[in-house]
Design an enzyme around this catalytic site. Structure first.
Site, PDB file in Angstrom:
ATOM      1  N   LYS A   1       0.839  -1.202   0.000  1.00 32.06           N
ATOM      2  CA  LYS A   1       0.000   0.000   0.000  1.00 32.06           C
ATOM      3  C   LYS A   1       0.877   1.256   0.000  1.00 32.06           C
ATOM      4  O   LYS A   1       2.082   1.168   0.272  1.00 32.06           O
ATOM      5  CB  LYS A   1      -0.911  -0.026   1.227  1.00 32.06           C
ATOM      6  CG  LYS A   1      -0.163  -0.021   2.557  1.00 32.06           C
ATOM      7  CD  LYS A   1      -1.075  -0.425   3.710  1.00 32.06           C
ATOM      8  CE  LYS A   1      -0.295  -0.416   5.023  1.00 32.06           C
ATOM      9  NZ  LYS A   1      -1.059  -1.028   6.125  1.00 32.06           N
TER      10      LYS A   1
ATOM     11  N   TYR B   1      15.236  29.870   9.658  1.00 30.88           N
ATOM     12  CA  TYR B   1      14.068  30.607  10.160  1.00 30.88           C
ATOM     13  C   TYR B   1      14.024  30.631  11.679  1.00 30.88           C
ATOM     14  O   TYR B   1      14.317  29.628  12.335  1.00 30.88           O
ATOM     15  CB  TYR B   1      12.778  29.968   9.632  1.00 30.88           C
ATOM     16  CG  TYR B   1      12.595  30.156   8.147  1.00 30.88           C
ATOM     17  CD1 TYR B   1      12.433  31.439   7.607  1.00 30.88           C
ATOM     18  CD2 TYR B   1      12.587  29.070   7.291  1.00 30.88           C
ATOM     19  CE1 TYR B   1      12.269  31.613   6.235  1.00 30.88           C
ATOM     20  CE2 TYR B   1      12.421  29.229   5.921  1.00 30.88           C
ATOM     21  CZ  TYR B   1      12.266  30.513   5.402  1.00 30.88           C
ATOM     22  OH  TYR B   1      12.109  30.687   4.053  1.00 30.88           O
TER      23      TYR B   1
HETATM   24  C1  LIG Z   1      -0.337  -1.966   6.788  1.00 29.95           C
HETATM   25  C2  LIG Z   1      -0.912  -3.232   7.302  1.00 29.95           C
HETATM   26  C3  LIG Z   1      -0.100  -4.363   7.516  1.00 29.95           C
HETATM   27  C4  LIG Z   1       1.410  -4.334   7.385  1.00 29.95           C
HETATM   28  O1  LIG Z   1       2.001  -3.963   8.607  1.00 29.95           O
HETATM   29  P1  LIG Z   1       3.584  -3.931   8.820  1.00 29.95           P
HETATM   30  O2  LIG Z   1       3.722  -3.575  10.246  1.00 29.95           O
HETATM   31  O3  LIG Z   1       4.125  -2.877   7.910  1.00 29.95           O
HETATM   32  O4  LIG Z   1       4.098  -5.281   8.501  1.00 29.95           O
HETATM   33  C5  LIG Z   1      -0.724  -5.553   7.875  1.00 29.95           C
HETATM   34  N1  LIG Z   1      -2.065  -5.614   8.030  1.00 29.95           N
HETATM   35  C6  LIG Z   1      -2.874  -4.539   7.866  1.00 29.95           C
HETATM   36  C7  LIG Z   1      -4.336  -4.674   8.066  1.00 29.95           C
HETATM   37  C8  LIG Z   1      -2.315  -3.314   7.515  1.00 29.95           C
HETATM   38  O5  LIG Z   1      -3.115  -2.242   7.362  1.00 29.95           O
END
Ligand SMILES: *Cc1c(COP(=O)(O)O)cnc(C)c1O
Length: 378
Positions: free
Chosen positions: A46, A269
């Site tokens: 994702k 800044y």
């Molecule tokens: C993003 C996600 C993962 C992956 O988690 P990691 O800690 O990056 O391995 C697994 N399950 C769900 C439902 C997620 O949203």
């Protein structure tokens, strides 16, 4: 000037860029497969492959994984352009208006309720695809985001069984796998008990529960599939196990200016940093508009130049940072600085930068913006 008339970023000199090391990715895949034991892999790609490049990452992983997981329909469509075969699961809840398209492509949505299941079945029926349409039935054993509440799960699943849908898998998600072992163990026990009641309704349906941290800490609970994100990218959510994997992403920037700042002169800044003596500084074209967190300002962050740690001085600005190179020897315009990654014997990890800016490596990675050029080393 239109975007089209610009030369592709790869033909421009590199100012601020990311390098993706596919050999490291393949190494991590091997490690994850070992940790997973007999379980298959669901690779979580994702958010543009955690900011590493969705299609490129998926192409390297494809032979080693059973399923890909993305957040949304849009991400799934993008992935399907290059990944022609593997099932694609959607981890986030879908809009009703997306159901038809999801069914048409054969993507697998995460379903928490009978209402979602009914709507999805209706969309699938319209396409005359209902019987081949799959869902992921997900349970809320403590995450409080998606999933059926345990004492309603049996009834919901019973209802789903009467619809012309098939259940691809059954799952839950662990919110504290890397921080609270007793809670996670209790959650896993709760899920196992629940599964005993549910599984007879859908015999043989695969189960997936563990994310990266849980796969490392609870390997006896891998079930049929593990859902792995961060670990594949070479960052261990369990700090003392970092050595197992290799970071896939390095973030670099070229020095654009070297100058002397007199004693007593303010830097950046708000003049939050005043030169305590004459300082030699380098300017790097990387700022918060590239995703380098502004929250690093004044937190003791550093970059690597000539294999030496060079402190970031004052505030991170939109497009540039100022670093102290007084101890880095000779530095010239065009030299390569490392914001995240290795140089010589030194390393700045994504976890270090994330910690200093008060966030997590997942966030740091997907905060890298479109202005940063990507180079894939396959
Ligand atoms: C993003 C996600 C993962 C992956 O988690 P990691 O800690 O990056 O391995 C697994 N399950 C769900 C439902 C997620 O949203």
């Amino acid at each position: 000037m239109s975007r089209k008339s610009l030369p592709p970023p790869s033909s421009q000199p590199r100012r601020c860029w990311v390098e993706i090391d596919h050999a490291a990715l393949r190494h991590n895949l091997k490690i994850v497969r070992k940790l997973a034991g007999r379980a298959d892999l669901m690779a979580v790609v994702k958010a543009n492959g955690y900011g590493h490049g969705l299609n490129e990452i998926a192409a390297t992983l494809s032979d080693g994984v059973a399923v890909f997981a993305v957040a949304s329909l849009g991400e799934a469509i993008q992935l399907r352009q290059t990944e022609k075969k593997k099932p694609i699961l959607l981890l986030s809840a879908a809009l009703h208006s997306e159901y038809e398209e999801i069914a048409r492509h054969g993507f697998i949505p995460a379903i928490s309720s009978l209402e979602e299941a009914r709507r999805f079945a209706k969309a699938a029926r319209k396409l005359k695809k209902a019987d081949t349409t799959q869902i992921n039935f997900t349970l809320d054993t403590g995450m409080g985001r998606l999933g059926a509440i345990p004492d309603q799960a049996f009834e919901i699943l019973n209802g789903i069984r009467k619809l012309p849908l098939s259940v691809h898998s059954i799952s839950t998600h662990l919110p504290s796998a890397d921080s609270d072992t007793p809670f996670t163990k209790a959650q896993l026990a709760k899920f196992d008990a629940l599964l005993k009641k549910l599984h007879p309704l859908i015999p043989g349906v695969p189960v997936h529960v563990l994310n990266s941290a849980a796969t490392m800490l609870h390997p006896s609970k891998t079930r049929d599939l593990v859902r792995i994100g961060l670990l594949l990218y070479g960052v261990s959510p369990v700090r003392n196990m970092q050595k197992l994997v290799k970071p896939v992403l390095s973030w670099k920037s070229a020095v654009t200016l070297v100058r002397q700042i007199p004693k007593g002169h303010g830097i950046s800044y708000g003049s939050t940093f005043i030169a305590p003596r004459t300082l030699t500084v380098a300017i790097l074209p990387a700022g918060y508009a590239d995703g380098y967190p502004r929250q690093l300002s004044g937190k003791g962050a550093a970059v690597l130049l000539n294999g030496k740690r060079c402190p970031v001085l004052g505030r991170v600005t939109m497009d540039q940072i100022i670093v102290d190179i007084s101890r880095a020897g000779r530095v010239k315009v065009g030299d390569e600085a490392v914001l995240v990654g290795r140089q010589g014997s030194k390393e700045i990890t994504a976890s270090e930068v994330a910690d200093l800016s008060g966030t997590i490596p997942w966030h740091l990675f997907c905060g890298i913006t479109a202005r940063v050029a990507y180079f894939h080393k396959r």
